[in-house]
Design an enzyme around this catalytic site. Structure first.
Site, PDB file in Angstrom:
ATOM      1  N   GLY A 173       1.025  -1.140   0.021  1.00 30.60           N
ATOM      2  CA  GLY A 173       0.017  -0.033   0.052  1.00 30.60           C
ATOM      3  C   GLY A 173       0.851   1.408  -0.007  1.00 30.60           C
ATOM      4  N   TYR A 177       2.678   2.873  -5.652  1.00 33.50           N
ATOM      5  CA  TYR A 177       1.845   2.184  -6.471  1.00 33.50           C
ATOM      6  C   TYR A 177       0.421   2.301  -6.255  1.00 33.50           C
ATOM      7  CZ  TYR A 177       6.664   0.351  -7.171  1.00 33.50           C
ATOM      8  OH  TYR A 177       7.950   0.437  -7.475  1.00 33.50           O
TER       9      TYR A 177
END
Lengths: 446, 438
Positions: A173, A177
């Site tokens: 997380g 990305y």
């Protein structure tokens, strides 16, 4: 030394709700392009991971594992995007456990941020339709239907991880990305229920967590890696600051409520970022091997000048290294981890240059973290945990944070490329290619 | 039927092929970085054996680590590589297809800078003209070591139960770097006259013969017309067909069983593989031109900046516009065939049965070698046997396969040949299907 052996804080087990790890040391998500282009795994990948298990690490967090081919960061990383991948992971998990470590698979979706553009999908998916700032890869703004599909892809991959009898899952997380692309106000420019307020920006990761829990049940380890700070101004003072620590703490609380068993603290809203991996910017290696910045995306000419042309490249390296100079590399994210740990009741792991037992031990004892994750220092010394166990404070030839490993991995096998750490260049190359030694003959595969 | 001649056996020294078609040397980066082979490579080669070719010439197999063209190709530099090649040969033989290993040393010519040996070896110490990779002029002992490495590579091929070897002597690799008057600038016994420039190649052939004996196929691939001035107009032309015909005669005397005709003393070259220059794919994937060597800025501008890119492409495509891609090397092949008594194999865009049959019956060559057209249609020989003159979806000579291979799996990337982009990618990735171990 105490009666419990050396560094008792490091070598006490860490209990998550659904997982016990024998010590406080985790291998962070690192790997080279060892798998097949189609996302099938290889024996080389297994040998790579087993090497760290043998070195005494408590748990291995896999390389980033795409949950869908459109979510790959760079080709040649094993995927967990279909059920026929499961047998490979069964074998990988078994071999790592035989080596003495737990295996946590890191499920990932790249979004707009990639190292090499895929031939499968020309555009990435993202919260936004603005190209990524490093290469300038084009992307499209995800529709509601696409969001649902990706949430489901994460959930199905989680189910496969459980079916493969792995020890847990980490949701990727952080570091720019796809999930960061939703969380970060510096990237997310939506005006629907997935953008705007913090609550809206956190909707996508929370949906991923809940969808996974539905598939894997409540008794399987699930942790979340988060950039506790975007630090958008690290490189350019005029840039958007992005997510603050305060906002991330709130997100962490929501994540725990949604069913997360542990948090892994990193930093930075792009990858690479001056804070991660913190250290030097190896200009001469960059121009030799990180070619894709010169050939793909929209920003090739800017990158050509920035990396190849003095004094622009010197200025760039100076700016890049500023954060590491200000904060030091080892434990650069500890303050962030401590801030998270104070508000959640699940274990907190922290990444960032750890390689000194006394530093790690102190961070655990003073309550900043419950464990640390290591990438580059383990590439340099895969047996670092065993060295700690023997009572050493540091490896005789520690990682120099030169980041040559990172810069070489696109073209060459991942390994330590700091020649100063070896007796000769030959010894260095021998060590780097030794990961292929166990590759089987085709006849042995039948 | 006129194409029957294609299906007549071909005798190459002690080796007999079931037909006149060989797969030319081509492969993707399917092997491990350390030079060990993989099941993917075997899948790759077996695909062509299944498609009906008489023999497969392997991808270039370096005889020494320093002779690598690009990482990710299997090496034949040590005895512990033999079991891999034995398995590879066994699997190809199941389809009544012969397996010939192409022994190579790249010299100064590379597609990617080498991690282990930043400097290549060459006849000269001038950098290679495309990337500008640095090299050092070989000393006498280095020449002897390299000759021996070729000989040992050949011995390993024989011990692995394979059917022969081909010395990579064309396309700008080390042997070319000695042969070529455009590259070789030595003033010792390995440079100057044609005889001197051919000395290294002939030593390699003789040393191989000492290791493998008379009854093992040894072929030699040569760029008959070097045409270096077609790559960049400021380069010297290099060896002419007349020079190369003389070299081929010497090679025959030294014990070569067949000559394999190609063109150009560099790779890629406008004549090999002949076709268009896929600029859009190149800038995306052929990164090393912009990242390694001395000529990165020139290459950045030449490939990316209009109008330079268009001029460069126009210049590159000139020879093909003049003579066409299919059979581009037939005149040179004929010239060699008239001068030697051993069989001559010819490469260059072949995919039409009548063209191939005519080339053989007219005495231009004894057999043909095919790369890109087989990549597009691995069952090309079967299609010919069924009566097709050309496959329904022929190779378009766009060279996207070549442009993509450094970063992506080697395959046909011409989307117009497929029903969809998805179908193209499925086909490209099929080579990995049986690769997953355990």
């Amino acid at each position: 030394m105490t009666e419990n052996g050396h560094w008792p804080a490091i070598f006490q087990p860490l209990r998550f709700r659904n997982l016990e790890v024998k010590n406080r040391l985790f291998r962070s998500s690192i790997s080279g392009r060892f798998d097949n282009y189609d996302g099938s795994g290889t024996e080389t990948r297994i040998d790579w991971d087993v090497k760290f298990a043998r070195g005494g690490i408590g748990a291995i967090i896999s390389s980033n594992t795409p949950v869908h081919p459109r979510g790959l960061i760079v080709p040649n990383y094993a995927h967990l995007d279909s059920d026929d991948r499961i047998p490979f992971y069964v074998e990988l998990g078994r071999r790592v456990r035989d080596g003495g470590a737990k295996y946590i698979v890191q499920l990932a979706f790249s979004g707009r941020q990639r190292d090499i553009p895929s031939v499968l999908y020309e555009t990435g998916l993202s919260s936004t339709d603005k190209a990524d700032p490093i290469h300038g890869f084009p992307c499209e703004r995800m529709t509601r239907a696409q969001i649902d599909e990706v949430v489901d892809a994460f959930a199905q991959a989680a189910r496969r991880a459980r079916e493969a009898e792995l020890d847990g899952i980490e949701i990727h997380g952080c570091n720019g990305y796809l999930i960061t692309q939703f969380l970060s106000p510096a990237i997310n420019d939506r005006n629907d229920e997935y953008g705007g307020s913090l609550e809206n920006r956190a909707r996508f990761p929370l949906e991923v967590v809940r969808a996974m829990r539905k598939e894997i049940g409540d008794d399987f380890h699930l942790q979340f890696k988060i950039s506790a700070i975007d630090d958008g101004k690290a490189l350019f003072p005029w840039a958007n600051e992005g997510t603050t620590v305060e906002e991330s703490i709130q997100v962490c609380k929501w994540l725990v409520e949604a069913g997360v068993d542990g948090l892994h603290v990193s930093a930075g809203y792009v990858f690479p970022h001056p804070r991660n991996p913190a250290g030097t910017f190896p200009i001469s290696d960059v121009i030799r091997s990180y070619d894709t910045m010169l050939s793909s995306g929209k920003n090739t000419f800017r990158n050509y000048l920035m990396f190849r042309t003095p004094p622009i490249n010197k200025v760039f390296a100076w700016a890049w290294e500023r954060r590491a100079r200000q904060l030091g590399v080892e434990g650069i994210n500890l303050e962030l981890a401590r801030a998270v740990k104070q508000v959640v009741d699940v274990p907190v792991l922290c990444a960032g240059g750890f390689q000194t037992a006394s530093v790690i031990s102190k961070a655990i004892e003073d309550g900043s973290v419950d464990g640390v994750t290591m990438g580059r220092p383990l590439i340099a010394n895969p047996d670092l945990p065993n060295l700690f166990r023997e009572g050493r404070d540091r490896a005789p030839k520690p990682c120099t944070y030169c980041n040559k490993c990172l810069i070489n991995f696109v073209e060459s096998p991942l390994g330590c490329y700091e020649e100063a750490r070896y007796d000769s260049r030959e010894a260095m190359v021998r060590e780097i290619v030794s990961v292929y030694e166990g590759a089987p003959l085709p006849s042995e595969l039948e | 039927m006129s194409s029957d001649v294609i299906f007549q056996p071909l005798r190459l020294g002690s080796l007999t092929l079931k037909n006149r078609v060989l797969r030319s040397s081509l492969a993707g980066r399917f092997d491990n970085y350390d030079g060990s082979g993989t099941p993917v490579r075997i899948n790759w080669d077996v695909k062509f054996a299944r498609g009906g070719v008489g023999a497969i010439i392997s991808s270039n197999a370096p005889v020494h680590r320093r002779g690598r063209l690009v990482p990710g190709f299997a090496l034949i530099d040590r005895d512990d590589r033999i079991p891999f090649f034995r398995e590879l040969g066994k699997r190809v033989h199941e389809y009544d297809c012969k397996y010939i290993v192409q022994l190579n040393h790249a010299g100064r010519h590379r597609d990617i800078g080498d991690l282990e040996f930043p400097k290549g070896l060459s006849s000269t110490d001038r950098p290679e003209p495309i990337h500008g990779f640095e090299c050092e002029r070989m000393t006498r002992p280095q020449i002897e070591e390299t000759v021996d490495a070729f000989a040992q590579g050949a011995r390993r091929a024989r011990e692995a139960g394979l059917d022969g070897v081909e010395v990579a002597g064309g396309n700008g690799v080390l042997v070319t770097q000695f042969l070529s008057s455009a590259i070789n600038d030595r003033d010792d016994e390995y440079g100057g006259s044609l005889e001197n420039r051919a000395r290294f190649a002939l030593q390699v052939v003789r040393a191989i013969r000492v290791q493998v004996g008379r009854d093992f196929y040894v072929g030699f691939k040569i760029s008959v017309d070097e045409c270096m001035n077609e790559v960049f107009p400021w380069l010297r032309r290099g060896n002419t067909p007349a020079d190369s015909v003389q070299i081929c005669k010497w090679l025959e005397e030294a014990g070569v069983d067949a000559i394999h005709i190609t063109a150009g003393a560099a790779f890629p070259h406008p004549r090999n593989p002949p076709g268009t220059m896929p600029l859009r794919d190149l800038v995306r994937t052929y990164d090393t031109i912009a990242a390694s060597g001395r000529y990165t800025f020139r290459n950045y501008v030449a490939f990316r900046t209009w109008p330079f890119s268009s001029i460069f492409r126009w210049q590159w495509e000139r020879p093909v516009r003049r003579v066409g891609a299919e059979g581009i090397n037939l005149p040179e092949s004929r010239a060699v065939k008239e001068a030697v008594s051993i069989p001559v194999l010819c490469g260059g865009g072949f995919q039409t049965a009548s063209v191939v049959a005519n080339a053989i019956t007219s005495g231009a060559c004894d057999g043909v070698t095919i790369a890109r057209s087989l990549l597009a249609n691995p069952n090309l020989v079967e299609l010919w046997a069924q009566g097709y003159d050309r496959p329904p979806r022929p190779c378009t000579y766009v060279n996207k396969c070549l442009a993509n291979f450094l970063e992506h799996p080697l395959a046909c990337y011409e989307e117009s040949r497929f029903d969809s982009h998805d179908e193209m990618m499925r086909e490209a990735l099929r080579v990995y299907e049986t690769a997953e171990g355990r």
